[in-house]
Design an enzyme around this catalytic site. Structure first.
Site, PDB file in Angstrom:
ATOM      1  N   TYR A 130       0.818  -1.219   0.000  1.00 49.94           N
ATOM      2  CA  TYR A 130       0.000   0.000   0.000  1.00 49.94           C
ATOM      3  C   TYR A 130       0.852   1.269   0.000  1.00 49.94           C
ATOM      4  O   TYR A 130       0.482   2.270  -0.581  1.00 49.94           O
ATOM      5  CB  TYR A 130      -0.889   0.033   1.257  1.00 49.94           C
ATOM      6  N   LYS A 147       2.403 -15.210   2.937  1.00 50.74           N
ATOM      7  CA  LYS A 147       2.650 -15.954   1.696  1.00 50.74           C
ATOM      8  C   LYS A 147       4.147 -16.260   1.648  1.00 50.74           C
ATOM      9  O   LYS A 147       4.863 -15.925   0.696  1.00 50.74           O
ATOM     10  CB  LYS A 147       2.181 -15.115   0.488  1.00 50.74           C
ATOM     11  N   ASP A 173      -3.650 -17.998   0.611  1.00 50.82           N
ATOM     12  CA  ASP A 173      -4.622 -18.690  -0.251  1.00 50.82           C
ATOM     13  C   ASP A 173      -5.380 -19.749   0.554  1.00 50.82           C
ATOM     14  O   ASP A 173      -6.596 -19.884   0.450  1.00 50.82           O
ATOM     15  CB  ASP A 173      -3.944 -19.290  -1.490  1.00 50.82           C
ATOM     16  N   ASP A 203      -6.925  -6.628   3.919  1.00 50.55           N
ATOM     17  CA  ASP A 203      -7.976  -5.937   3.180  1.00 50.55           C
ATOM     18  C   ASP A 203      -8.899  -6.961   2.531  1.00 50.55           C
ATOM     19  O   ASP A 203     -10.124  -6.890   2.635  1.00 50.55           O
ATOM     20  CB  ASP A 203      -7.330  -5.039   2.108  1.00 50.55           C
ATOM     21  N   ASP A 257     -12.977  -8.334   3.871  1.00 54.93           N
ATOM     22  CA  ASP A 257     -14.195  -8.266   3.055  1.00 54.93           C
ATOM     23  C   ASP A 257     -14.816  -9.656   2.943  1.00 54.93           C
ATOM     24  O   ASP A 257     -16.038  -9.827   3.004  1.00 54.93           O
ATOM     25  CB  ASP A 257     -13.890  -7.747   1.631  1.00 54.93           C
TER      26      ASP A 257
HETATM   27  C1  IPM Z   1     -10.613  -0.692   3.495  1.00 61.62           C
HETATM   28  C2  IPM Z   1     -10.763  -0.073   2.134  1.00 61.62           C
HETATM   29  C3  IPM Z   1      -9.545   0.805   1.870  1.00 61.62           C
HETATM   30  C4  IPM Z   1      -8.327  -0.091   1.870  1.00 61.62           C
HETATM   31  C5  IPM Z   1      -9.622   1.650   0.587  1.00 61.62           C
HETATM   32  C6  IPM Z   1     -10.845   2.540   0.579  1.00 61.62           C
HETATM   33  C7  IPM Z   1      -8.391   2.461   0.376  1.00 61.62           C
HETATM   34  O1  IPM Z   1     -10.926  -1.059   1.170  1.00 61.62           O
HETATM   35  O2  IPM Z   1     -10.527   0.063   4.476  1.00 61.62           O
HETATM   36  O3  IPM Z   1     -10.598  -1.913   3.580  1.00 61.62           O
HETATM   37  O4  IPM Z   1      -7.996  -0.694   0.848  1.00 61.62           O
HETATM   38  O5  IPM Z   1      -7.710  -0.204   2.920  1.00 61.62           O
HETATM   39 MG    MG Z   2     -11.162  -2.993   1.963  1.00 64.60          MG
END
Ligand code: IPM
Ligand code: MG
Length: 347
Positions: free
Chosen positions: A136, A186, A218, A242, A246
């Site tokens: 990042y 990884k 993975d 990240d 999700d």
């Molecule tokens: C998160 C989001 C952010 C990230 C984006 C909006 C930059 O996806 O907080 O998970 O990738 O960290």
């Molecule tokens: Mg995110």
């Protein structure tokens, strides 16, 4: 309790609005709210997604309540001007290196997740994601190769001290839970991950009570849907965290329910729902504010030590869900304010 409220873009203002109502309802003495512009909204007003004035507000506050940033209409801008830079900039500028993303299934929602109910109901995990390093924040760029082909590149790296401090955060979190830590990397391919693994093992010596495991990312993605009940605390780098967070959100029903804390050394933190700005439903009063309300609860717990008040909010949200108050993200029809009212009524 000086709280900076950075609502941001899309559904950000709607969901933070409800979280603020909840905070105000608690009648906390010394509560002071200060608003600031971030993201696309800030760019349109001030020409920058994270104006200096906003950073000043952040630095003067004890905690930040953050909505969401992201605006497709601004995606053509140079990267440093895009809305996402607001949250990335705050994380970096304020040293918010430890991102806590808890995921568990609320009672009554077992049938609404993407997993079979009997698998989903086992989930009670915490992802501890490193937030200040990795690919990042490495050097990046676009260049031409000698033969004329374009190449995009991003440098992934972790220094040992960066790994050490997030490893400590992971072990400490595990000590307050079931004392199991799974470090995700990884290391079979990446040098960055090999160092990560070596340092996590070094740090583990300080926490003999915590059972440490290592998993390739993975496999972790697979295990998260196959047998998520095996996880207690997961510690991982910025990019893997990240993605896995999700994924975890869908395993528990909806991304509209997942809160997060981004912590610095000490008690300062930024609290935000893990969902984004959802431009498709912005301004329509449809967004589920529960993730932001739960983020406010995390703020009371981590930045202000108000555990009882945090639990009160969490129980009010759980009770609203158990009573069938569901937003569109959960297949229900309750709107933003209606959900806010339902939580307030149960506080
Ligand atoms: C998160 C989001 C952010 C990230 C984006 C909006 C930059 O996806 O907080 O998970 O990738 O960290
Ligand atoms: Mg995110």
């Amino acid at each position: 309790m000086r709280i900076a409220v950075f609502a941001g873009d899309g559904i950000g203002p709607e969901v933070t609005g409800e979280a603020v109502r909840v905070l105000e309802k608690l009648g906390l003495p010394n509560l002071e709210l200060v608003e600031g512009d971030v993201g696309g909204a800030a760019y349109r007003k001030h020409g920058h997604p994270l104006p200096e004035a906003t950073l000043d507000i952040a630095r003067s506050a004890d905690a930040i309540l953050f909505g969401a940033v992201g605006d497709f209409d601004l995606d053509h801008l140079e990267r440093h001007l895009r809305p996402e830079q607001a949250v990335l900039g705050l994380r970096k500028e304020l040293g918010l290196f430890a991102n806590l993303r808890p995921a568990r299934v609320f009672k009554g929602l077992e049938g609404l997740t993407s997993l079979r109910p009997e698998v989903a109901q086992e989930i009670d995990l915490l992802i501890v994601r490193e937030l200040n390093g990795d690919v990042y924040f490495g050097e990046k760029g676009m260049r031409r190769l000698e033969d004329g082909r374009r190449q995009g590149w991003d440098m992934m790296s972790y220094a040992e001290d960066e790994v050490r401090r997030i490893a400590h955060a992971g072990f400490k979190a595990a000590m307050t839970r079931d004392k199991k830590l799974c470090s995700v990397d990884k290391a079979n391919v990446l040098e960055t991950s090999q160092l990560w693994r070596d340092v996590v093992i070094e740090v583990s010596k300080d926490y003999p009570e915590v059972e440490l495991a290592h998993m390739y990312v993975d496999n972790a993605a697979m295990q998260l849907v196959k047998n998520p009940g095996q996880f207690d605390v997961v510690v991982t780098g910025n990019l893997f965290g990240d993605i896995l967070s999700d994924q975890a959100s869908m395993c528990v029903g909806s991304i509209g329910l997942l809160a997060s804390a981004s912590l610095a050394e000490g008690s300062f933190g930024l609290y935000e729902p893990i969902h984004g700005s959802a431009p498709d439903i912005a301004g329509k009063g449809l967004a589920n504010p529960m993730a932001t309300i739960l983020s406010a609860a995390m703020m009371l717990r981590h930045s202000f030590g108000l555990e009882a008040e945090a639990v009160r909010i969490e129980e009010a949200v759980a009770a609203a869900l158990a009573d069938g108050i569901k937003g569109g993200d959960l297949g229900g029809s309750a709107g933003t304010v209606e959900i806010g009212d339902a939580v307030l009524a149960r506080l």
